[in-house]
Motif scaffolding. Structure first.
Motif, PDB file in Angstrom:
ATOM      1  N   MET A 806       0.811  -1.217   0.000  1.00 31.69           N
ATOM      2  CA  MET A 806       0.000   0.000   0.000  1.00 31.69           C
ATOM      3  C   MET A 806       0.846   1.270   0.000  1.00 31.69           C
ATOM      4  SD  MET A 806      -3.025  -0.034  -0.419  1.00 31.69           S
ATOM      5  CE  MET A 806      -4.059  -1.394  -0.837  1.00 31.69           C
ATOM      6  N   ILE A 809       1.386   2.140  -3.544  1.00 29.48           N
ATOM      7  CA  ILE A 809       0.329   1.518  -4.335  1.00 29.48           C
ATOM      8  C   ILE A 809       0.230   2.125  -5.722  1.00 29.48           C
ATOM      9  CG2 ILE A 809      -1.509   3.037  -3.551  1.00 29.48           C
ATOM     10  CD1 ILE A 809      -1.755  -0.732  -4.044  1.00 29.48           C
ATOM     11  N   GLU A 810       0.649   3.384  -5.858  1.00 33.09           N
ATOM     12  CA  GLU A 810       0.457   4.028  -7.167  1.00 33.09           C
ATOM     13  C   GLU A 810       1.148   3.262  -8.268  1.00 33.09           C
ATOM     14  OE1 GLU A 810       0.476   8.473  -7.661  1.00 33.09           O
ATOM     15  OE2 GLU A 810       0.991   8.328  -5.554  1.00 33.09           O
ATOM     16  N   TRP A 813      -0.997   0.091  -8.983  1.00 30.34           N
ATOM     17  CA  TRP A 813      -2.472   0.131  -8.929  1.00 30.34           C
ATOM     18  C   TRP A 813      -3.102  -0.166 -10.275  1.00 30.34           C
ATOM     19  CZ3 TRP A 813      -5.598  -0.363  -5.092  1.00 30.34           C
ATOM     20  CH2 TRP A 813      -6.932   0.019  -5.207  1.00 30.34           C
ATOM     21  N   THR A 817      -5.460  -3.341 -10.647  1.00 35.12           N
ATOM     22  CA  THR A 817      -6.915  -3.207 -10.709  1.00 35.12           C
ATOM     23  C   THR A 817      -7.405  -3.415 -12.139  1.00 35.12           C
ATOM     24  OG1 THR A 817      -6.663  -0.835 -10.953  1.00 35.12           O
ATOM     25  CG2 THR A 817      -7.036  -1.667  -8.753  1.00 35.12           C
ATOM     26  N   ILE A 844      -9.231  -1.779  -2.503  1.00 36.04           N
ATOM     27  CA  ILE A 844      -9.690  -0.378  -2.414  1.00 36.04           C
ATOM     28  C   ILE A 844      -9.825   0.010  -0.947  1.00 36.04           C
ATOM     29  CG2 ILE A 844     -11.583   1.187  -2.944  1.00 36.04           C
ATOM     30  CD1 ILE A 844     -12.100  -0.598  -5.455  1.00 36.04           C
ATOM     31  N   GLY A 847      -6.511   0.394   0.578  1.00 37.04           N
ATOM     32  CA  GLY A 847      -5.845   1.603   0.065  1.00 37.04           C
ATOM     33  C   GLY A 847      -6.324   2.839   0.779  1.00 37.04           C
ATOM     34  N   LEU A 848      -7.614   2.851   1.072  1.00 36.78           N
ATOM     35  CA  LEU A 848      -8.149   4.070   1.703  1.00 36.78           C
ATOM     36  C   LEU A 848      -7.796   4.131   3.176  1.00 36.78           C
ATOM     37  CD1 LEU A 848     -11.591   4.139  -0.030  1.00 36.78           C
ATOM     38  CD2 LEU A 848      -9.720   5.709  -0.401  1.00 36.78           C
ATOM     39  N   HIS A 852      -1.080   6.791   4.218  1.00 34.93           N
ATOM     40  CA  HIS A 852      -0.155   7.196   3.150  1.00 34.93           C
ATOM     41  C   HIS A 852       0.683   8.390   3.563  1.00 34.93           C
ATOM     42  CE1 HIS A 852      -1.959   4.598   0.065  1.00 34.93           C
ATOM     43  NE2 HIS A 852      -3.105   4.863   0.655  1.00 34.93           N
ATOM     44  N   GLN A 863      -6.237   9.585  -4.049  1.00 37.65           N
ATOM     45  CA  GLN A 863      -7.527   9.124  -3.520  1.00 37.65           C
ATOM     46  C   GLN A 863      -8.478   8.781  -4.663  1.00 37.65           C
ATOM     47  OE1 GLN A 863      -9.900  11.918  -1.323  1.00 37.65           O
ATOM     48  NE2 GLN A 863     -10.474  10.332   0.098  1.00 37.65           N
ATOM     49  N   LEU A 866      -7.527   5.609  -6.269  1.00 43.17           N
ATOM     50  CA  LEU A 866      -7.936   4.423  -5.499  1.00 43.17           C
ATOM     51  C   LEU A 866      -9.423   4.151  -5.654  1.00 43.17           C
ATOM     52  CD1 LEU A 866      -5.973   5.015  -2.181  1.00 43.17           C
ATOM     53  CD2 LEU A 866      -5.503   3.296  -3.881  1.00 43.17           C
TER      54      LEU A 866
END
Length: 1720
Positions: A806, A809-810, A813, A817, A844, A847-848, A852, A863, A866
């Motif tokens: 995480m 994650i960028e 991602w 996904t 998701i 991730g939230l 971060h 955000q 995600l």
């Protein structure tokens, strides 16, 4: 040595010396006098020294030769006892270090003598040792002599002496070298100029060495000479020496004092020139020897290798290589090559064993191996020593399997001598497989029938040899089976462990150094940047060099290692061994990976993978990707061919699991052995710890794991972890308990493997994810077209990888996904799909929630990134995916709702994307999310999202899947509105800001800002959207929804409407409210009248709601009421709007159409609304109230001060007080004073509407049938109740016409009958005199009117008569109920309640009008009392009308429907007359009352002498009460009428007199009829009449002829009546005989007699002229009748008679005069 220097110790030494000397002198007294003397002089000497010197020990040392002398002499005696005593004394002196060099020399010479004489040998050794260890005084010749002495003693015949001497020699040699080391230490700080030594050719040239070093040099040189069987140079006097002992001594020196050789050139020279050649020379027999070759064939006999020498040589070689490799590079190459040769299969077993042990010693020294690699393998024309060592080990291991040991019996292990042979005894049947179904008894390797036990030979990492330590054995030992294999195995393991830990350690250092220097270089604070850069480049060079070495080492060894390890892995039957092999393969794979050596890395990984899977398992990935490099199955290793032995499937392994292969076509089962599981764990470990270096081989690893997981039947659970699950189809997976306990561990490691992906760098992570995606695609392809359980391994692991990464994650991602969304979630296989969704939503959510850096709140882009996949899921139509999506949203809200920020539109969009057809559970879940949002998160979301929330909530209201959701969503809209209200200011500010920004953008782009309700400010638009949504819901097809929405809409407009800008109200009224009213009216009028049987399911519907029409009626009611309420409460806001009167008309129109609808509920409600809008107090009147400034009750916010733009920051006020209304306008515009005229127009409009409703609804229908609509009582009541309120506003213009209209409506309304089924509820029971509420209302209306007239201007008073008429009409209802058109009504009295059958067809019942009529009558009386004198009342003959109206009930009397009626009528008549008669008398002349008198006379007549018969059940009391009423009437006549006869018409008076007469006389007839008895019963009444007659018979003063006339008339009537009574009495008396007469008759006669006497009295008192002659005649005529009565029997009558007769005496006069008198 503080211990020996302390004063106590010194004192003790002196004492001991003296006692030693005394003892010596005693012993020698007889035999050796010189010794005795010497001893005694010694005592004196000692004492002298002690007394003279402070430093006693120093003095002793200086004089030591003399001090020692007596003892040396004592030794010379060779007498054992004396010798022992002396040696002990000498040792004591030595230990106190008080022996000088000379003394020491003397002592050694003396010891030599003793040695030659073989005396006290052990004591000698001890003394030498003490001498050499306590101090350093012995040097050079003396030292060598002492050493030789020890050597000589070693070779004596005595075993104990030999061993002690050997130990002493070893210790002495050590001491010599230790002294040198100490000397070096002392001189270390003094830097000398090194003296150049020319060539060092002369081996005696040791001039440069210091004394101790020289001794050491000489000693070592001689040791070499001795081992080489040459004469020593320094150790003079040696007689014999063994090579083994020499080698041992050499080895110990080399091993213990390497620094001596490394620091001193002289010594290193010795190594090179003397030791190495010696070793090579001594090795030669071993090299030449071939096992099994016949001796005869070679010309010269080959010397056989000798075990003790060979073993010691190998030890020396080990030390040389270990300690002096750097000095002896070339020599070591030779040694190493020799070692490798010793491993050959044709060498003796013991030789191979010790060689392996020696190699093992090298293998545990990775730095050494590194040096080999650098010095040999990396040089161009050099032997590849390192590679050879590894390959030799490999070949050695293979040879042990492939070449069964044959040949000479000494080396062949036979079962017989096996047990005694080695440390571990192998089982007797070692060649065979152990008993018990393939489970061997001992850990072993087994391959193609060759069974080799594994012995525990050493602790890992230390080369603890067995045979290299057998220093006491002369014969070669028997090597137990498996020993060599075990050592070789450990060599491999230690080699791998050593190399990898070393290289990885260095790599780590390089990396950390590199980091620190690069950081240094990049930060500007260092001044010495140049240096740093310099050092960085040095570092780079250094690293390049190191890396080359590392790569070379790995490249050199990996083939051999892999070949050997693979073979061992295949052959291993022991778990621990397998574990070690796997660990080695794993570390190598990791190392290769770290160094970027892809081929070797993949080769090791492939080996582990193959080990993990069942034999011959068809896993293409292993056969294709890397097998190409291994296809040859054999690696050529310079000069040796190492076979890659293919795995033998028949290895005896325990099967622990049976499962299915993962393949498209179902195949049979495959078996996993415990070794497979072990390999799997290694594979997991590899991936877990070294994922960063796997790169492309992730594909290999993951594919293998996937297959294993499948075979073991592990299934993914939450978070992607795999848990043991049942296989779904086919022969189900069979697992032994052993594996069952292992599974959780495996699944745990599997999870940890992916957890550790967080430590991978970005590139490795991408490798991992790509590998997983392609695995996933394969699994998906396999799952197409069949509903077999798919392999979810890849999806589960993608999830796990995402979860642990995480923090970055960028970077992964989109691929992650994207794959899940586009591929997995849309897969037709539901299990696959479900897991795709599970993975996606878990990612998701994680991730939230992840923390971060920077936090999401500051990183909107991340955000939205995600949340985006969550929104994308809305494009997938599978409901299971959507459910997961919504559950995810719910969880996100629960955990992250506060911080969604810009993500709100996405989240809300997901909820809003649920369509009506998507099933109840989806809608329900989505709705749960929405509920959560509204209850908890409105404050946290940007205000721009609020409109989306409203839209979404509205859309749920319109969903028709689940009624409860629709209803709850309306509740949510209410909560939202409440929130808007409470946070109004904040929301408004934010929206205005946002609006400004959008406006600016729109202008820049040149487009028009487009949003609903545009011109209104944004906050108002928010409200309007909310209202519009609720409006839509108000016309939903479901009644419950309509109801709830309606209530909410009006509540929210009512509660929060104050926040709207003034201008916005226009939109609210026309676009929201009237629009809604129109739609509702239309739907209601067109609604279906069919009966709805039940509300779906078992819900019963109440009969009042069982048609659509009735259900719409409810909606119409609600809506109309709501709009009316707003008009009422917000009038002050609406009126200033330009078109209020138009709106008012529209509203009235709606009220009218609703009121006239043929539905009781709607019509009644319409009137309620009408009432509501009429109770409005217009703001003008309102504002008159607060005299003080309006600030008093205005909350503070109002006083913000004047506002620049209209309403930009309206004050938000919670209350709704008048002050607030004023305050609302006070700061922007003056309070609005509504134009009075306009106001009136509004009210007259209302009056017209009211009139229309009233006349329409109460007009009787022309025809009647079952369905005729007749308005209900409540409706009519409400209608009439409206009038008073309305009248207040229109009274100024209210005229007779209007009154007429009103009268018609009132009359009609009261006439409407009731349906018999409703009557029990509405009607009071017949006996109760209660008014219905309608009747109350009618009277109230009239009451309001008359009160208004009362206070109103003169011209209004002409309305009084009309009001009387109206009321009197109602009074008549008491006897004659009104008709309603042609409708047949039953009289209420007949519709007895017990006879009303509840379910009979409805019949219409006329009301009980009696109470109403009576109340009206009371009102009339009241009103008349107030208004009797009014002109209008007089002129319009009101009194006459009242009397006329009363005549009806009075004449009916007992026949009235209610008895109370005539009683009330009488009392009313009395009241009215008591007021009206004086008025009538006043106006007698005007003739306005002329017609009244006859009416009145008739009324009295009809009442007092009624034709109706009293009921049979009338009690005496009742009768008497009724009689008293009659009496009252007579009293009225006597008080109010007769006294004023002059003003009253004559005829009237005559009629009255006749009546009185009639009343006072009982009856003329003598027959006893019923009627007569009844009349006779009215005794009091008669009496009253009689008295009245009597009273008016004479009045003293006759003022008018009229009055006299009354008197005369009354008198004659009275006398006539008396005559009649007396006659009748006499008759009766006669007839009755003995019986007494009835009481009343007796009373009557008594009364008459009294009256007569009274009359005569009165006549006498009167002036004679006033009395008519006729009267006298009548009086006298009574006399005979009186006399007749004398016979009566009643005593009462007699006494009365007496009184009556007495006055007649006055008439007794002479007749003549009387006549005369009369004439005159």
């Amino acid at each position: 040595m503080s211990g020996t220097n302390s004063p106590e110790a010194v004192k003790k030494l002196l004492e001991n010396m003296q006692s030693d000397l005394r003892a010596l002198s005693l012993e020698c007294k007889k035999k050796f006098p010189p010794v005795k003397e010497a001893a005694e002089s010694g005592i004196i000497k000692v004492k002298t020294i002690a007394s003279r010197n402070t430093e006693i020990l120093t003095a002793l040392k200086e004089n030591s030769s003399e001090v020692v002398q007596p003892f040396l002499m004592g030794c010379g005696t060779k007498e054992p006892k004396i010798t022992q005593l002396c040696l002990a004394a000498i040792q004591r002196l030595m230990s106190h270090e008080v022996v000088s060099e000379t003394a020491a020399g003397n002592i050694i010479n003396m010891l030599w003598q003793l040695m030659e004489n073989s005396l006290e040998e052990l004591k000698l050794l001890q003394t030498v040792l003490v001498l050499l260890t306590t101090n350093t005084v012995v040097h050079d010749e003396a030292l060598s002599k002492a050493i030789v002495l020890c050597f000589r003693l070693h070779f004596t015949k005595d075993n104990i002496t030999n061993n002690t001497a050997a130990a002493t020699v070893r210790q002495v040699v050590t001491v010599v070298f230790e002294r040198m080391v100490a000397e070096d230490e002392r001189y270390r700080d003094i830097i000398e100029q090194p003296v150049l030594v020319q060539g060092n050719s002369n081996r005696r040239s040791v001039s440069t060495l210091k004394p101790c070093a020289k001794d050491a040099y000489m000693l070592f040189q001689d040791l070499c000479q001795l081992v080489n069987a040459d004469a020593p140079y320094w150790l003079v006097g040696m007689t014999e020496m063994t090579r083994t002992f020499g080698l041992e001594l050499l080895e110990s020196v080399l091993n213990d004092f390497p620094q001596v050789f490394l620091q001193h050139q002289e010594f290193s020279f010795l190594l090179k020139e003397r030791v190495c050649p010696l070793v090579i020379k001594l090795f030669s027999p071993n090299i030449k020897f071939r096992q099994g070759s016949s001796t005869s064939s070679s010309p010269a006999p080959v010397e056989k290798p000798y075990f003790p020498i060979c073993m010691r040589l190998l030890r020396v070689v080990s030390v040389l290589i270990k300690q002096f490799y750097s000095l002896l590079v070339t020599e070591c190459e030779i040694f190493l090559s020799l070692l490798v040769k010793f491993l050959d299969a044709d060498k003796p077993q013991w030789l191979r064993a010790v060689a392996v042990e020696s190699i093992h010693r090298l293998c545990v020294q990775p730095q050494l191996l590194r040096s080999f690699c650098q010095s040999y393998d990396m040089k161009q024309h050099s032997t590849k020593v390192f590679r050879d060592i590894v390959n030799a080990l490999g070949s050695f291991i293979q040879s042990l399997f492939l070449v069964p040991p044959t040949g000479n019996p000494a080396t062949t292990n036979q079962a017989g001598n096996n047990n005694s042979g080695g440390p571990v005894s192998a089982p007797a049947n070692s060649g065979m497989v152990g008993i018990g179904g393939g489970v061997t008894l001992l850990p072993a390797f087994e391959y193609r029938g060759t069974w080799i036990p594994i012995l525990t030979v050493t602790v890992q990492g230390s080369a603890k040899a067995t045979y290299l330590e057998m220093l006491d054995k002369v014969e070669p030992p028997t090597i137990p089976e498996g020993y060599a294999m075990s050592v070789a195995f450990h060599c491999l393991l230690d080699l791998v462990r050593g190399i990898t830990s070393m290289i990885e350690g260095e790599l780590g250092e390089v990396e950390t150094e590199y980091q620190s220097t690069t950081e240094g270089a990049s930060s500007p604070m260092h001044s010495s940047e140049q240096q740093d850069l310099q050092s960085t480049s040095d570092q780079m060079d250094k690293e390049i060099v190191s890396r080359a070495v590392w790569e070379e080492m790995v490249n050199a060894c990996w083939c051999g290692l892999l070949a050997a390890l693979s073979l061992l892995l295949d052959a291993s039957t022991d778990e621990a061994a397998t574990e070690n092999i796997l660990k080695a393969e794993l570390t190598m794979a990791a190392l290769c990976g770290r160094l970027g050596l892809v081929t070797s890395r993949d080769a090791f990984i492939t080996a582990i993978c193959k080990g993990s899977l069942p034999p011959h398992y068809a896993l293409t990935v292993l056969n294709t990707t890397t097998a190409a490099t291994l296809s040859s199955k054999s690696y050529s290793i310079q000069g040796q061919s190492v076979m890659m032995i293919s795995p033998s499937s028949e290895s005896h392994q325990q099967v622990v699991a049976v499962g299915q292969p993962l393949a498209v076509q179902p195949q049979g089962t495959v078996m996993l052995t415990s070794k497979n599981i072990q390999c799997m764990r290694t594979l997991l470990n590899l991936a877990h710890c070294h994922g960063a270096v796997l790169g492309t081989s992730w594909q290999l690893v993951l594919a293998t794991l996937q297959h294993l997981v499948w075979i073991l039947g592990l299934k993914p659970s939450s978070g992607g972890a795999l848990k043991p699950g049942r296989a779904v189809e086919g022969p189900s997976t069979v697992l032994t308990t052993a594996v069952m306990t292992d599974l959780p561990v495996i699944s745990n490691i599997l999870s940890r493997l992916f957890e550790s992906s967080q430590y991978l760098d970005d590139v490795s992570l991408h490798h991992l994810i790509n590998a997983l995606c392609s695995l996933s695609l394969e699994a998906m392809d396999m799952a197409y077209g069949n509903n077999k359980e798919p392999s979810l391994f890849a999806v589960a692991k993608l999830l796990e990888t995402g979860l642990v990464n995480m923090h970055r994650i960028e970077i992964l991602w989109r691929p992650l996904t994207g794959h899940l969304l586009e591929k997995v979630c849309q897969h037709p296989n539901s299990r696959m799909r479900e897991w795709g969704a599970e993975a996606l939503t878990s990612l998701i959510k994680a991730g939230l929630t992840f923390n971060h850096e920077p936090p999401l709140s500051q990183n909107q882009r991340l955000q939205l990134l995600l949340l985006n996949p969550l929104k994308e899921m809305s494009n997938i139509n599978h409901p299971d995916i959507r459910l997961k999506q919504l559950e995810c949203v719910l969880q996100i809200l629960q955990s992250q709702g506060d911080s969604l920020g810009p993500g709100w539109p996405l989240v809300l969009g997901v909820m809003g994307a649920i369509r009506n057809d998507q099933g109840e559970s989806l809608i329900r879940t989505a709705f749960q999310c929405l509920q959560l949002v509204v209850t908890d998160f409105l404050p946290t979301m940007p205000c721009t999202c609020l409109q989306i929330v409203v839209d979404v909530a509205g859309s749920f209201g319109l969903h028709n899947q689940e009624l409860n959701i629709s209803l709850t969503s309306i509740g949510l809209l209410w909560n939202i509105s409440d929130y808007f209200f409470q946070r109004g200011e904040i929301i408004e500010k934010e929206l205005n800001k946002e609006e400004a920004a959008q406006q600016k953008q729109a202008e820049e782009k040149g487009v028009i800002l487009n949003r609903p309700f545009h011109p209104a400010p944004p906050f108002d638009c928010l409200w309007l959207c909310l209202y519009a949504k609720l409006g839509e819901l108000c016309v939903d097809p479901r009644p419950a929804v309509r109801k709830s929405a309606g209530q909410t809409l009006f509540s929210t407009i009512g509660a929060h409407g104050t926040l709207l800008q003034h201008s916005t109200w226009h939109t609210v009224i026309w676009k929201v409210l009237f629009h809604l009213l129109d739609r509702v009216r239309e739907s209601s009028t067109t609604a279906d009248k069919e009966k709805i049987e039940s509300g779906g399911g078992n819900i019963l519907i109440h009969h009042s709601r069982d048609t659509a029409e009735k259900q719409w009626a409810e909606t119409w009611v609600l809506t109309l009421a709501g709009v009316a309420r707003i008009f009422n409460t917000r009038r002050y806001l609406l009126q200033p709007l330009g078109d209020f009167s138009r709106a008012w008309d529209v509203l009235l129109d709606h009220i009218q159409s609703a009121a006239l609808s043929k539905n009781n509920e709607v019509s009644l409600a319409a009137l309620k609304s009408f009432q509501e809008i009429l109770q409005i107090v217009s703001p003008v009147r309102d504002s008159d109230k607060p005299e003080t400034s309006p600030v008093v009750n205005v909350p503070v916010p109002v006083l913000i001060g004047p506002i620049s733009g209209p309403g930009l920051s309206r004050p938000f006020i919670r209350t709704d007080s008048i002050g607030e209304r004023l305050g609302r306008y006070s700061n922007s515009e003056p309070p609005i004073v509504t134009d009075e005229l306009e106001d009136l127009n509004l009210w007259w409009a209302a009056w017209n509407t009211w009139y229309r409703i009233g006349s329409e609804s109460t007009k009787p229908p022309i025809t009647f049938d079952k369905l005729t609509f007749i308005p209900s009582q409540p409706f009519l009541t409400a209608l009439i109740q409206i009038f008073p309120a309305l009248y207040q506003h229109i009274k100024t213009g209210f005229n007779m016409d209007d009154l007429q209209k009103l009268g018609v409506i009132l009359h009609s309304a009261v006439s409407v009958p009731i349906s018999s089924d409703a009557s029990p509820f509405i009607l009071p029971s017949y006996t109760e005199a209660v008014l219905t509420s309608l009747q109350e209302a009618v009277l109230t209306a009239l009451d309001v009117l008359q009160k208004a007239i009362c206070v109103g201007p003169e011209n209004m008073q002409i309305m009084y008569p009309a009001i009387f008429d109206q009321l009197l009409a109602f009074v008549e209802f008491s006897c004659k109920p009104p008709q309603y058109g042609q409708l047949e009504t039953k009289h209420i009295a007949n519709a007895k309640y017990n006879q009303i059958q509840l379910f009979a067809p409805a019949e219409w019942v006329a009301l009980n009008y009696v109470p109403f009529a009576e109340r009206s009558l009371e009102v009339v009386v009241d009103l008349y009392q107030k208004t009797a004198c009014h002109k209008a009342v007089v002129n319009e003959k009101v009194l006459q009308n009242i009397i006329k109206a009363l005549r009806v009930p009075l004449s009916l009397k007992y026949s009235c429907p209610s008895e109370s009626t005539w009683k009330l009528a009488v009392s009313s008549l009395l009241k009215v007359l008591s007021i009206g008669l004086p008025v009538a008398r006043q106006h007698a002349s005007s003739g306005k009352f002329d017609s009244m008198w006859p009416e009145l006379a008739n009324t009295f007549e009809d009442f007092l002498f009624t034709k109706s018969i009293p009921p049979d059940n009338l009690s005496i009391q009742e009768f008497q009460r009724n009689e008293s009423i009659d009496v009252e009437v007579v009293q009225l006549i006597s008080t109010e009428i007769l006294p004023y006869a002059n003003f009253i018409p004559k005829e009237f008076v005559g009629q009255i007199m006749t009546m009185l007469n009639k009343g006072s006389i009982h009856s003329q007839s003598s027959s006893f009829t019923e009627a007569e008895i009844d009349i006779r019963l009215r005794e009091e009444f008669s009496k009253m009449c009689f008295e009245t007659l009597l009273q008016f018979s004479f009045s003293n003063k006759v003022t008018t002829p009229q009055e006299g006339y009354i008197s005369r008339m009354a008198l004659s009537v009275l006398l006539k009546r008396s005559q009649d009574v007396l006659h009748r009495y006499i008759e009766d008396e006669r007839l009755s005989g003995k019986c007494p007469l009835p009481r009343q008759q007796v009373t009557e006669i008594i009364f008459v007699l009294k009256a007569v006497s009274t009359l005569i009295d009165s006549l006498k008192k009167t002036q004679p002229e006033n009395v008519d002659g006729n009267t006298w005649a009548q009086v006298i005529a009574l006399y005979p009748t009186l006399v007749e009565c004398i016979t009566c029997s009643s005593s009462e009558v007699c006494s009365a008679l007496k009184e009556a007769l007495v006055p007649f005496k006055d008439f007794m006069q002479p007749p003549a005069s009387k006549v005369q008198n009369g004439e005159s």
